[in-house]
Design an enzyme around this catalytic site. Structure first.
Site, PDB file in Angstrom:
ATOM      1  N   ILE A   1      -7.779  -5.034  19.943  1.00  0.00           N
ATOM      2  CA  ILE A   1      -8.569  -6.099  19.102  1.00  0.00           C
ATOM      3  C   ILE A   1      -7.466  -7.136  19.176  1.00  0.00           C
ATOM      4  CG2 ILE A   1      -9.539  -6.872  17.069  1.00  0.00           C
ATOM      5  CD1 ILE A   1     -11.167  -4.370  18.392  1.00  0.00           C
TER       6      ILE A   1
ATOM      7  N   ASN B   1      -7.446  -1.107   5.267  1.00  0.00           N
ATOM      8  CA  ASN B   1      -7.053  -1.706   6.437  1.00  0.00           C
ATOM      9  C   ASN B   1      -5.663  -1.812   6.861  1.00  0.00           C
ATOM     10  OD1 ASN B   1      -7.512  -3.640   8.851  1.00  0.00           O
ATOM     11  ND2 ASN B   1      -6.268  -5.143   7.494  1.00  0.00           N
TER      12      ASN B   1
ATOM     13  N   TYR C   1       2.440   6.920  15.541  1.00  0.00           N
ATOM     14  CA  TYR C   1       1.196   6.394  15.091  1.00  0.00           C
ATOM     15  C   TYR C   1      -0.162   7.014  15.162  1.00  0.00           C
ATOM     16  CZ  TYR C   1      -2.300   2.424  15.090  1.00  0.00           C
ATOM     17  OH  TYR C   1      -3.337   1.662  14.877  1.00  0.00           O
TER      18      TYR C   1
ATOM     19  N   SER D   1      -8.107   4.092  14.281  1.00  0.00           N
ATOM     20  CA  SER D   1      -8.006   3.628  15.636  1.00  0.00           C
ATOM     21  C   SER D   1      -8.327   4.352  16.653  1.00  0.00           C
ATOM     22  CB  SER D   1      -6.286   3.301  15.731  1.00  0.00           C
ATOM     23  OG  SER D   1      -5.913   3.232  17.082  1.00  0.00           O
TER      24      SER D   1
ATOM     25  N   VAL E   1       0.759  -1.249  -0.038  1.00  0.00           N
ATOM     26  CA  VAL E   1      -0.053  -0.013  -0.059  1.00  0.00           C
ATOM     27  C   VAL E   1       0.799   1.273  -0.037  1.00  0.00           C
ATOM     28  CG1 VAL E   1      -1.998  -0.939   1.167  1.00  0.00           C
ATOM     29  CG2 VAL E   1      -0.318   0.202   2.434  1.00  0.00           C
TER      30      VAL E   1
ATOM     31  N   LYS F   1      -2.863   8.178  12.383  1.00  0.00           N
ATOM     32  CA  LYS F   1      -4.356   7.744  12.661  1.00  0.00           C
ATOM     33  C   LYS F   1      -5.293   8.922  12.616  1.00  0.00           C
ATOM     34  CE  LYS F   1      -4.077   3.416  12.387  1.00  0.00           C
ATOM     35  NZ  LYS F   1      -4.592   2.522  11.389  1.00  0.00           N
TER      36      LYS F   1
HETATM   37  P1  NDP Z   1      -2.059  -7.277  11.581  1.00  0.00           P
HETATM   38  O1  NDP Z   1      -0.515  -6.801  11.945  1.00  0.00           O
HETATM   39  O2  NDP Z   1      -2.212  -8.537  12.287  1.00  0.00           O
HETATM   40  O3  NDP Z   1      -2.396  -7.279  10.102  1.00  0.00           O
HETATM   41  C1  NDP Z   1      -2.019  -6.293   9.204  1.00  0.00           C
HETATM   42  C2  NDP Z   1      -1.853  -6.691   7.986  1.00  0.00           C
HETATM   43  O4  NDP Z   1      -1.288  -5.809   7.136  1.00  0.00           O
HETATM   44  C3  NDP Z   1      -0.696  -7.973   7.825  1.00  0.00           C
HETATM   45  O5  NDP Z   1      -1.190  -9.053   6.993  1.00  0.00           O
HETATM   46  C4  NDP Z   1       0.285  -7.082   6.977  1.00  0.00           C
HETATM   47  O6  NDP Z   1       1.203  -8.003   6.407  1.00  0.00           O
HETATM   48  C5  NDP Z   1      -0.297  -5.925   6.388  1.00  0.00           C
HETATM   49  N1  NDP Z   1       0.354  -5.096   5.718  1.00  0.00           N
HETATM   50  C6  NDP Z   1       1.433  -4.604   6.664  1.00  0.00           C
HETATM   51  N2  NDP Z   1       2.069  -3.331   5.759  1.00  0.00           N
HETATM   52  C7  NDP Z   1       1.507  -3.655   4.442  1.00  0.00           C
HETATM   53  C8  NDP Z   1       1.666  -3.151   3.376  1.00  0.00           C
HETATM   54  N3  NDP Z   1       2.660  -1.940   3.075  1.00  0.00           N
HETATM   55  N4  NDP Z   1       0.800  -3.178   2.206  1.00  0.00           N
HETATM   56  C9  NDP Z   1      -0.222  -4.289   2.167  1.00  0.00           C
HETATM   57  N5  NDP Z   1      -0.396  -4.907   3.506  1.00  0.00           N
HETATM   58  C10 NDP Z   1       0.304  -4.592   4.692  1.00  0.00           C
HETATM   59  O7  NDP Z   1      -2.856  -5.862  12.069  1.00  0.00           O
HETATM   60  P2  NDP Z   1      -4.434  -5.746  12.599  1.00  0.00           P
HETATM   61  O8  NDP Z   1      -5.127  -6.632  12.001  1.00  0.00           O
HETATM   62  O9  NDP Z   1      -4.254  -5.692  14.203  1.00  0.00           O
HETATM   63  O10 NDP Z   1      -4.516  -4.157  12.307  1.00  0.00           O
HETATM   64  C11 NDP Z   1      -5.349  -3.776  11.088  1.00  0.00           C
HETATM   65  C12 NDP Z   1      -5.660  -2.556  11.179  1.00  0.00           C
HETATM   66  O11 NDP Z   1      -6.401  -2.040  12.114  1.00  0.00           O
HETATM   67  C13 NDP Z   1      -4.450  -1.596  11.157  1.00  0.00           C
HETATM   68  O12 NDP Z   1      -4.625  -0.460  10.529  1.00  0.00           O
HETATM   69  C14 NDP Z   1      -4.340  -1.140  12.647  1.00  0.00           C
HETATM   70  O13 NDP Z   1      -3.577   0.164  12.683  1.00  0.00           O
HETATM   71  C15 NDP Z   1      -5.608  -1.112  13.014  1.00  0.00           C
HETATM   72  N6  NDP Z   1      -6.064  -1.176  14.372  1.00  0.00           N
HETATM   73  C16 NDP Z   1      -5.686  -2.366  15.019  1.00  0.00           C
HETATM   74  C17 NDP Z   1      -5.795  -2.508  16.385  1.00  0.00           C
HETATM   75  C18 NDP Z   1      -5.633  -3.591  17.317  1.00  0.00           C
HETATM   76  O14 NDP Z   1      -5.727  -3.600  18.594  1.00  0.00           O
HETATM   77  N7  NDP Z   1      -5.083  -4.952  16.524  1.00  0.00           N
HETATM   78  C19 NDP Z   1      -6.376  -1.350  17.357  1.00  0.00           C
HETATM   79  C20 NDP Z   1      -6.751  -0.063  16.387  1.00  0.00           C
HETATM   80  C21 NDP Z   1      -6.494  -0.179  15.160  1.00  0.00           C
HETATM   81  P3  NDP Z   1       2.754  -8.596   6.857  1.00  0.00           P
HETATM   82  O15 NDP Z   1       2.085  -9.751   7.807  1.00  0.00           O
HETATM   83  O16 NDP Z   1       3.382  -8.825   5.620  1.00  0.00           O
HETATM   84  O17 NDP Z   1       3.168  -7.215   7.364  1.00  0.00           O
END
Ligand code: NDP
Length: 258
Positions: free
Chosen positions: A189, A91, A156, A143, A65, A160
């Site tokens: 989460i 996301n 961060y 977030s 992204v 956000k």
């Molecule tokens: P995870 O780290 O579990 O998943 C994020 C995914 O995004 C991974 O598969 C990662 O791939 C992928 N990713 C990272 N960088 C890129 C990139 N440059 N291009 C495409 N894909 C990418 O995160 P979450 O599911 O926890 O978080 C998802 C969203 O929710 C994020 O925006 C996060 O900031 C937000 N969020 C999460 C919270 C939480 O408590 N979990 C709370 C508030 C917000 P790879 O494995 O290769 O890095």
């Protein structure tokens, strides 16, 4: 009738965590889903599981992204496979938690590259088509850091906050063309991201307990609980919801004192 029947949906970072839960939920509601993910192997595995469990049309596309050309490519692949993109869920996101004055330039840049530029790259790739067709829905995963600050988590929350600004600006800009842009602000989460953060602490088990104790509901959220909100915002159940943000945090951000 399924709530997202035949809606072509592109979800960034959908290989795991919240993105994968959103992809599953959208597929169950009848959408054709495109998993635009950095880690292609994970994306393919998740895509296979979704296909097997829901029978939905699913495509995995390796996507970074931070690179607008890469996101454009994912949108082209989605269009070729399933037709015009009706829904985009931005996301993908990373935690970059630093002390402001010791943070490196590289930390600042990689945070903004994924957490804010990545969201803009997604919007820019789908908006021309949505504007032309006079229909579309974008859901940005922000977030609670988008409006609350925890010391030591810089920059961060700055990125956000920007996601909310981008959501409101684009939501207003394209409202006359029936394109809605909204955000979701999840609290804690349970995903890999959260476990990574606990594991970085001196006592991971104690860090987890401390997190749970801070929650009004005495638990943290599940990715599926964010996904349900994304389904709602993307669906025809939310036609007059635009340029706003729904918080999914069990009430945590309403607490004044711990
Ligand atoms: P995870 O780290 O579990 O998943 C994020 C995914 O995004 C991974 O598969 C990662 O791939 C992928 N990713 C990272 N960088 C890129 C990139 N440059 N291009 C495409 N894909 C990418 O995160 P979450 O599911 O926890 O978080 C998802 C969203 O929710 C994020 O925006 C996060 O900031 C937000 N969020 C999460 C919270 C939480 O408590 N979990 C709370 C508030 C917000 P790879 O494995 O290769 O890095």
């Amino acid at each position: 009738m399924k709530r997202l029947a035949d809606k072509v949906t592109l979800i960034t970072g959908a290989g795991r965590g919240i993105g994968a839960a959103i992809a599953f939920a959208f597929a169950r509601e009848g959408a054709a889903v495109v998993l635009a993910e950095l880690d292609f192997e994970t994306a393919q595995q998740t895509a296979e599981q979704i296909k097997t469990q829901t029978g939905a049309r699913v495509l995995a596309v390796q996507t970074d992204v931070t690179q607008s050309a890469s996101v454009q490519h994912a949108v082209s692949e989605a269009e070729q496979a399933f037709g015009a993109v009706d829904v985009l869920v931005n996301n993908a996101g990373i935690n970059v938690f630093c002390d402001p004055l010791t943070m490196t330039d590289d930390d600042w840049r990689r945070c903004f590259a994924v957490d804010l530029d990545g969201v803009w790259n997604g919007c820019r790739a789908v908006l021309p088509g949505m504007v032309e067709r006079g229909a579309g829905s974008i859901v940005n995963i922000a977030s609670t850091h988008a409006f609350k600050i925890i010391p030591g988590c810089f920059p961060y929350p700055v990125a956000k906050h920007g996601v909310i600004g981008l959501t409101r600006a684009l939501g207003i800009e394209y409202a006359p063309r029936n394109v809605r842009v909204n955000a979701i602000a999840p609290g804690y989460i349970e995903t890999q991201l959260t476990h990574d953060w606990w594991n970085e602490q001196a006592d991971p088990a104690a860090a987890k307990q401390a997190t749970l104790a801070l929650q009004p509901m005495k638990r943290i959220g599940r990715p599926e609980e964010v996904a349900m909100t994304a389904v709602f915002l993307a669906s025809d159940e939310a036609p007059f919801i635009n340029a706003t943000c729904i918080t999914v945090d069990g009430g945590r951000s309403a607490v004044y004192h711990d």
